[in-house]
Motif scaffolding. Structure first.
Motif, PDB file in Angstrom:
ATOM      1  N   UNK A  17       0.783  -1.146   0.078  1.00 22.65           N
ATOM      2  CA  UNK A  17      -0.167   0.105  -0.067  1.00 22.65           C
ATOM      3  C   UNK A  17       0.781   1.394  -0.107  1.00 22.65           C
ATOM      4  N   UNK A  18       0.444   2.321  -0.563  1.00 23.68           N
ATOM      5  CA  UNK A  18       1.004   3.689  -0.729  1.00 23.68           C
ATOM      6  C   UNK A  18       0.949   4.248   0.801  1.00 23.68           C
ATOM      7  N   UNK A  19       2.229   4.981   0.921  1.00 23.91           N
ATOM      8  CA  UNK A  19       2.647   5.585   2.246  1.00 23.91           C
ATOM      9  C   UNK A  19       3.335   6.921   1.711  1.00 23.91           C
ATOM     10  N   UNK A  20       3.382   7.737   2.970  1.00 24.90           N
ATOM     11  CA  UNK A  20       4.194   8.987   2.564  1.00 24.90           C
ATOM     12  C   UNK A  20       5.854   8.800   2.822  1.00 24.90           C
ATOM     13  N   UNK A  23       8.004  13.831   0.642  1.00 28.02           N
ATOM     14  CA  UNK A  23       7.105  14.591  -0.093  1.00 28.02           C
ATOM     15  C   UNK A  23       6.398  13.778  -0.904  1.00 28.02           C
ATOM     16  N   UNK A  24       6.731  12.467  -1.149  1.00 28.78           N
ATOM     17  CA  UNK A  24       6.381  11.787  -2.261  1.00 28.78           C
ATOM     18  C   UNK A  24       5.477  10.427  -1.468  1.00 28.78           C
ATOM     19  N   UNK A  25       4.482  10.016  -2.422  1.00 28.16           N
ATOM     20  CA  UNK A  25       3.563   8.895  -2.193  1.00 28.16           C
ATOM     21  C   UNK A  25       4.320   7.636  -2.959  1.00 28.16           C
ATOM     22  N   UNK A  26       4.622   6.669  -2.179  1.00 28.30           N
ATOM     23  CA  UNK A  26       5.498   5.440  -2.597  1.00 28.30           C
ATOM     24  C   UNK A  26       4.897   4.219  -2.320  1.00 28.30           C
ATOM     25  N   UNK A  27       5.466   3.161  -2.701  1.00 31.81           N
ATOM     26  CA  UNK A  27       5.105   1.927  -2.590  1.00 31.81           C
ATOM     27  C   UNK A  27       6.182   1.115  -2.243  1.00 31.81           C
ATOM     28  N   UNK A  28       6.397   0.363  -1.309  1.00 34.36           N
ATOM     29  CA  UNK A  28       7.276  -0.926  -1.071  1.00 34.36           C
ATOM     30  C   UNK A  28       7.227  -2.040  -1.988  1.00 34.36           C
ATOM     31  N   UNK A  29       8.074  -2.326  -2.741  1.00 33.17           N
ATOM     32  CA  UNK A  29       7.884  -3.490  -3.687  1.00 33.17           C
ATOM     33  C   UNK A  29       8.871  -4.602  -3.566  1.00 33.17           C
TER      34      UNK A  29
END
Length: 123
Positions: A17-20, A23-29
């Motif tokens: 799931x996306x998190x901050x 300043x960026x909205x990212x996902x751990x992959x």
């Protein structure tokens, strides 16, 4: 138009799931590399390598977009994910380095980069 749901249906290890992250909205992959190091390219057209992710494992990505076909052994993909290399340079990682999906599939948990030609990476 590419049908994401059908293509990503076989992704057994999608991005989280996306998190901050700042300043960026990212996902751990969940990513991997046979050498332990993942090349980060300047664009999704392959080209210049701007840096690396060392070591591979579970790294953050902004979004994904279609680009040049990339082959690594028996794996191939034309989906690329935007991220920052360990040297703080922005670029793209080909999704052959992502765990769980099939050849030429997008990641089931990562959103598509928006805008014409995809999201402009921060400078």
């Amino acid at each position: 138009m590419i049908r994401r749901a059908a293509q990503a249906a076989g992704d057994g290890q999608p991005c989280g799931k996306a998190y901050r992250h700042g300043t960026y909205k990212v996902h751990n992959c969940p990513d991997w590399s046979p050498s332990g190091s993942i090349p980060v390219h300047k664009s999704p057209r392959k080209g210049t390598i701007v840096g690396y992710i060392n070591p591979s494992g579970d790294d953050w990505y902004l979004c994904e977009k279609v680009g040049a076909r990339y082959t690594l052994g028996r794996y191939q993909n034309f989906w690329w994910a935007a991220t920052m290399a360990d040297n703080n340079k922005w670029g793209y990682v080909n999704e052959v380095y992502f765990r769980g999906g099939g050849n030429n599939e997008p990641d089931a948990g990562l959103h598509t980069c928006s805008g014409p030609g995809g999201k402009q990476l921060p400078q």
